[in-house]
Design an enzyme around this catalytic site. Structure first.
Site, PDB file in Angstrom:
ATOM      1  N   GLU A  50       0.825  -1.222   0.000  1.00  0.00           N
ATOM      2  CA  GLU A  50       0.000   0.000   0.000  1.00  0.00           C
ATOM      3  C   GLU A  50       0.853   1.264   0.000  1.00  0.00           C
ATOM      4  O   GLU A  50       0.416   2.317  -0.454  1.00  0.00           O
ATOM      5  CB  GLU A  50      -0.961   0.009   1.183  1.00  0.00           C
ATOM      6  CG  GLU A  50      -2.074  -1.035   1.094  1.00  0.00           C
ATOM      7  CD  GLU A  50      -1.671  -2.385   1.666  1.00  0.00           C
ATOM      8  OE1 GLU A  50      -0.465  -2.587   1.972  1.00  0.00           O
ATOM      9  OE2 GLU A  50      -2.552  -3.249   1.794  1.00  0.00           O
ATOM     10  N   PHE A 112     -11.510  -6.748  14.218  1.00  0.00           N
ATOM     11  CA  PHE A 112     -10.439  -7.288  13.390  1.00  0.00           C
ATOM     12  C   PHE A 112     -10.062  -6.284  12.294  1.00  0.00           C
ATOM     13  O   PHE A 112     -10.925  -5.769  11.596  1.00  0.00           O
ATOM     14  CB  PHE A 112     -10.874  -8.618  12.762  1.00  0.00           C
ATOM     15  CG  PHE A 112      -9.829  -9.178  11.825  1.00  0.00           C
ATOM     16  CD1 PHE A 112      -8.585  -9.560  12.305  1.00  0.00           C
ATOM     17  CD2 PHE A 112     -10.081  -9.280  10.461  1.00  0.00           C
ATOM     18  CE1 PHE A 112      -7.616 -10.053  11.443  1.00  0.00           C
ATOM     19  CE2 PHE A 112      -9.119  -9.773   9.593  1.00  0.00           C
ATOM     20  CZ  PHE A 112      -7.877 -10.162  10.091  1.00  0.00           C
ATOM     21  N   GLN A 113      -8.791  -5.992  12.187  1.00  0.00           N
ATOM     22  CA  GLN A 113      -8.257  -5.041  11.201  1.00  0.00           C
ATOM     23  C   GLN A 113      -8.862  -3.651  11.316  1.00  0.00           C
ATOM     24  O   GLN A 113      -9.051  -2.961  10.327  1.00  0.00           O
ATOM     25  CB  GLN A 113      -8.392  -5.587   9.777  1.00  0.00           C
ATOM     26  CG  GLN A 113      -7.506  -6.797   9.577  1.00  0.00           C
ATOM     27  CD  GLN A 113      -7.304  -7.175   8.126  1.00  0.00           C
ATOM     28  OE1 GLN A 113      -8.187  -6.993   7.301  1.00  0.00           O
ATOM     29  NE2 GLN A 113      -6.140  -7.719   7.813  1.00  0.00           N
ATOM     30  N   LYS A 162     -17.357  -0.641   5.827  1.00  0.00           N
ATOM     31  CA  LYS A 162     -17.834  -1.643   4.874  1.00  0.00           C
ATOM     32  C   LYS A 162     -19.339  -1.543   4.627  1.00  0.00           C
ATOM     33  O   LYS A 162     -19.794  -1.650   3.484  1.00  0.00           O
ATOM     34  CB  LYS A 162     -17.493  -3.049   5.370  1.00  0.00           C
ATOM     35  CG  LYS A 162     -17.895  -4.124   4.375  1.00  0.00           C
ATOM     36  CD  LYS A 162     -17.276  -5.472   4.635  1.00  0.00           C
ATOM     37  CE  LYS A 162     -17.533  -6.392   3.443  1.00  0.00           C
ATOM     38  NZ  LYS A 162     -16.981  -7.732   3.656  1.00  0.00           N
ATOM     39  N   MET A 477      24.635   8.598   1.841  1.00  0.00           N
ATOM     40  CA  MET A 477      24.528   9.924   2.454  1.00  0.00           C
ATOM     41  C   MET A 477      24.823   9.844   3.950  1.00  0.00           C
ATOM     42  O   MET A 477      25.426  10.744   4.529  1.00  0.00           O
ATOM     43  CB  MET A 477      23.146  10.513   2.191  1.00  0.00           C
ATOM     44  CG  MET A 477      23.007  11.961   2.613  1.00  0.00           C
ATOM     45  SD  MET A 477      24.260  13.014   1.854  1.00  0.00           S
ATOM     46  CE  MET A 477      23.365  13.668   0.444  1.00  0.00           C
TER      47      MET A 477
HETATM   48  C1  LIG Z   1      12.597   5.809   4.929  1.00  0.00           C
HETATM   49  C2  LIG Z   1      13.887   6.463   5.271  1.00  0.00           C
HETATM   50  N1  LIG Z   1      14.693   5.937   6.228  1.00  0.00           N
HETATM   51  C3  LIG Z   1      15.868   6.519   6.534  1.00  0.00           C
HETATM   52  C4  LIG Z   1      16.264   7.658   5.897  1.00  0.00           C
HETATM   53  C5  LIG Z   1      17.604   8.318   6.255  1.00  0.00           C
HETATM   54  N2  LIG Z   1      18.507   8.286   5.099  1.00  0.00           N
HETATM   55  C6  LIG Z   1      18.683   9.354   4.290  1.00  0.00           C
HETATM   56  S1  LIG Z   1      19.715   9.045   3.018  1.00  0.00           S
HETATM   57  C7  LIG Z   1      19.985   7.468   3.535  1.00  0.00           C
HETATM   58  C8  LIG Z   1      20.891   6.561   2.776  1.00  0.00           C
HETATM   59  C9  LIG Z   1      20.336   6.192   1.466  1.00  0.00           C
HETATM   60  O1  LIG Z   1      21.116   5.150   0.932  1.00  0.00           O
HETATM   61  P1  LIG Z   1      21.034   4.768  -0.595  1.00  0.00           P
HETATM   62  O2  LIG Z   1      19.633   4.577  -0.993  1.00  0.00           O
HETATM   63  O3  LIG Z   1      21.957   3.644  -0.874  1.00  0.00           O
HETATM   64  O4  LIG Z   1      21.485   6.105  -1.290  1.00  0.00           O
HETATM   65  P2  LIG Z   1      22.954   6.743  -1.440  1.00  0.00           P
HETATM   66  O5  LIG Z   1      22.999   7.864  -0.440  1.00  0.00           O
HETATM   67  O6  LIG Z   1      23.953   5.684  -1.176  1.00  0.00           O
HETATM   68  O7  LIG Z   1      22.950   7.249  -2.834  1.00  0.00           O
HETATM   69  C10 LIG Z   1      19.272   7.211   4.711  1.00  0.00           C
HETATM   70  C11 LIG Z   1      19.309   5.955   5.458  1.00  0.00           C
HETATM   71  C12 LIG Z   1      15.389   8.178   4.921  1.00  0.00           C
HETATM   72  N3  LIG Z   1      15.664   9.302   4.263  1.00  0.00           N
HETATM   73  N4  LIG Z   1      14.228   7.549   4.620  1.00  0.00           N
END
Ligand SMILES: Cc1ncc(C[n+]2csc(CCOP(=O)(O)OP(=O)(O)O)c2C)c(N)n1
Ligand SMILES: [Mg+2]
Lengths: 577, 162
Positions: A50, A112-113, A162, A477
């Site tokens: 979803e 439920f749900q 529902k 990052m």
């Molecule tokens: C749902 C979610 N969880 C955690 C973060 C924190 N976060 C920001 S950038 C990042 C790393 C992303 O890694 P990747 O997709 O491999 O991208 P890269 O920076 O290596 O290009 C994280 C964990 C986020 N932005 N969104």
């Protein structure tokens, strides 16, 4: 003649011109799904999660400007939409999400749900409804679409018990909506607009900041007219990318944390900022007290709460960007005719010097793929004629920095919430809106795994999205911050096991391609664009590469770090954690 | 600075939680809130007492206005207005103080709304200062408990903007 609530839902959607619903069934929405079984006009795109459905509705909306629609069941189905709703809310994206609910009689019984989804989503929707009477259904659906798409747009949720979907009522489609407590201001105040025109005429070093509101109100033509007529340079925020052509000589690129040197310098030096449909997010302003210290600010936004929330504004103009810019352009053109080219000469010369001093660049090498090179090649090979979505992290910033966007609604990215897992389903949504266009998700190896299951959706509906995975083995990052601000203590940012994305693609019935050397990049992209199927392109990139320029969080935006500085210098700049 | 904000809202399910959620979600504080129907039963009025500097109060009024169900927001600090609170206060005075309690209640135009051999329950209406003054005076008399209403307020006719 009376019809069922389910029929009212679907027939109302048709009245709103809906062609696609992104959805997932479950117990309490079976009546609606049953009605859809015989329907020929609306296509239900069955997702695998979803969250995916909600992001698809979002990507559909961002790319096309139409309201995106999702339909899910109660409880877990409904709670799975929360991230998608919050993502859309932060970026002001109009979507309508229908959630099933347990029968009215059971609400409040921990049935439920059952989940109190109206309570849960109150802070992350523009508005939401629990339907209590089938006779209200048509009106509420019309109202929901109106609220989602008018004023400052946003997500709206409708919770459907529902029994309501089975109950009978006459289908009365209202021709007009009138909400006495909701009347967004569209026209800007005339007097303020005139004042703005005067200030613009007097300014020596103005900069236009183009935000997401420019795209939402389809005001890019008007913005361009303003910029060209008055010869004012434009910096588009992450959300405003595409609102002004990146290749235009007045374009400064992105401002802020990973903005260009020249955009940030221009803002800091400017004597006037004309902010259009943007909200001075901390990623744009950096340290607030040090932001644009010499500038007066004209702030145009449809949302009064955006104005004076973060920065002091000299000329606030509440209104729809398109209409305000139209009036502003008119006033400027009717007024005195200053020699704009003469007046701006020096300022534009200064900007050119900054551009020449520190252009956007990276160090190309032969033996390992630089992520920026991949993005540049994507641009070259598609001639920029593509819809780019992004995940979050370094991939997102490189996609923003190194691709060029000349048309609105071609860069879809989760700016406000920063949702990893957004880009892939958003790309599928955009592809559903534009089956014949090239849609590419620029992804990270971490992010793509957050909604990778949607590859099945893309394959099933033959939506040939391309995913360019910038595979660095890291939550890049996060690793970058740890390297720069946490003494290289790489706590849990190394992904250790990454699936073989080529095999994953093949397992889903899609195509997987890999490049490990710069020389292979072009071939992989060309091959991917050739096949009429979803493709994962696995680009094994230099894992050490970082996103530059970078302004440490909480620092002034002219305090930028660059790739070419010695490591020691970089460490002196401390982020405010 | 403390502000009393009067908010006209649609009398609908969930509106109170939209309003209170706005305050909690954005870190604004509510000192008191009171809600009641208006002449038009489809509309309720909320009186909210909150604190903040000018910028915060500006955000609060704008954010309230932005809520779909909010019809009108008025910061009463900007206009001449009347405000009232009520307290129901139970005292258990010693025999020799009973007369004093009744005398003070009368001075404050209070009413004895309940009494038992040991307690009086007194109702006082007035502005905040008056309520607080009365509570202070009752403390030495032996307060058992009290309940204060939130503030309600209304603009005076022929309002003059300050
Ligand atoms: C749902 C979610 N969880 C955690 C973060 C924190 N976060 C920001 S950038 C990042 C790393 C992303 O890694 P990747 O997709 O491999 O991208 P890269 O920076 O290596 O290009 C994280 C964990 C986020 N932005 N969104
Ligand atoms: Mg990565």
């Amino acid at each position: 003649m009376k019809v069922s609530g389910s029929q009212i839902v679907i027939e109302s959607l048709k009245k709103e011109g809906v062609k696609h619903i992104f959805g997932y069934p479950g117990g309490v929405v079976l009546n609606i799904f049953d009605y859809l079984y015989d329907d020929k006009d609306i296509q239900l795109i069955l997702t695998r999660h979803e969250q995916g459905a909600t992001h698809m509705a979002d990507g559909y909306s961002r790319s096309s400007g139409r309201v995106g629609v999702a339909l899910v069941t109660s409880g877990p189905g409904a709670t799975n939409t929360v991230t998608g709703l919050a993502t859309a809310a932060m970026d002001s994206i109009p979507i309508v999400v229908f959630t099933g609910q347990v029968p009215t009689m059971l609400i409040g019984n921990d049935a439920f749900q059952e989940a109190d989804i109206v309570g849960i989503t109150r802070p992350c929707t523009k508005y939401n409804y629990l339907i209590k009477d089938v006779n209200d259904l048509a009106y509420i659906i019309k109202e929901a679409f109106y609220i989602a798409s008018s004023g400052r747009p946003g997500p709206v949720l409708i919770d459907l018990p529902k029994d309501i979907t089975a109950a009978q009522a006459v289908f009365n489609w209202p021709d007009k909506i009138n909400i006495r407590s909701y009347n967004p201001t569209l026209e800007g105040n005339k007097w303020m607009i005139e004042k703005a025109a005067q200030v613009i005429s007097k300014s020596k070093k103005p900069v236009i900041l183009c935000g997401g509101g420019v795209l939402l109100s389809n005001a890019s033509e008007e913005l361009r007219e303003l910029a060209e007529f008055t010869q004012i340079p434009v910096s588009a925020t992450l959300m405003g990318i595409g609102g002004f052509p990146s290749t235009h000589h007045l374009s400064l690129g992105m401002p802020g944390m990973h903005g260009t040197y020249y955009a940030n310098m221009a803002i800091q030096e400017s004597d006037l900022l004309i902010a259009v449909g943007m909200r001075f997010d901390d990623r744009v302003t950096g340290k607030l007290d040090a932001f644009a210290p010499n500038a007066s600010i004209i702030h145009i936004d449809i949302d009064p709460t955006s104005i004076r929330k973060n920065v002091k504004v000299d000329i606030p103009i509440v209104g729809d960007s398109k209409r305000v810019l139209t009036s502003l352009n008119q006033v400027l053109k009717e007024g005195e005719k200053p020699q704009w080219n003469e007046i701006r000469k020096q300022w534009l010369k200064q900007l050119d010097e900054w551009k020449a001093l520190r252009p956007m660049s990276y160090n190309y090498v032969e033996d390992v793929i630089k992520p920026q090179y991949v993005i540049e090649k994507l641009y070259e090979i598609t001639s920029g004629d593509a819809i780019i979505t992004t995940e979050v992290g370094q991939n997102q910033m490189w996609a923003a920095q190194f691709f060029k966007y000349d048309k609105p609604r071609t860069f879809l990215s989760s700016g406000g919430l920063g949702t990893m897992g957004y880009g892939f389903p958003a790309a599928i949504g955009a592809q559903a809106a534009y089956p014949d266009r090239v849609v590419i998700d620029v992804a990270g190896d971490g992010s793509i795994q957050m909604n990778i299951q949607e590859l099945a959706t893309a394959v099933l509906y033959n939506l040939p999205v391309k995913v360019a995975i910038l595979n660095n083995g890291y939550l890049g990052m996060v690793r970058q911050w740890q390297e720069l601000f946490y003494k290289e203590r790489y706590s849990h940012s190394y992904l250790s096991t990454i699936p073989d994305f080529v095999k994953v693609a093949e397992a889903y019935g899609a195509v997987g391609l890999r490049a490990t050397k710069p020389s292979e990049v072009e071939d992989v992209i060309r091959e991917a664009l050739k096949v009429k199927k979803p493709v994962f392109m696995d680009f094994v990139i230099d894992w050490k590469e970082k996103v530059y320029p970078m302004v440490p969080a909480g620092a002034p935006i002219d305090q930028m770090m660059f790739d070419d500085e010695p490591q020691k210098e970089k460490k002196k700049l401390k982020a405010v954690k | 600075m403390r502000h009393t904000i009067s908010v006209l809202v649609e009398n609908k399910f969930g509106v109170l939680s939209r309003v209170s959620g706005l305050f909690s979600g954005r870190g604004y504080n509510i000192e008191s809130i009171s809600v009641g129907e208006t002449l038009d039963p489809k509309i309720s009025i909320m009186t909210i007492v909150t604190k903040g500097d000018d910028q915060i109060i500006e955000q609060i009024t704008k954010q309230l206005n932005k809520l779909i169900d909010v019809i009108k927001v008025q910061d009463l600090l900007e206009v001449d207005h009347v405000e009232r609170e009520m307290v129901l206060l139970k005292v258990t005075p010693r025999q020799e103080l009973k007369g004093e309690v009744l005398r003070l209640a009368e001075i404050f135009r209070g009413r004895i709304v309940d009494s038992s051999p040991k307690t009086y329950t007194i109702e006082i209406t007035g502005d905040e200062k008056k309520i607080e003054a009365f509570i202070e005076l009752m403390k030495p008399m032996g307060i058992k408990e009290f309940v204060r209403s939130g503030k309600i307020a209304i603009a005076r006719e022929m309002t003059r903007t300050r």
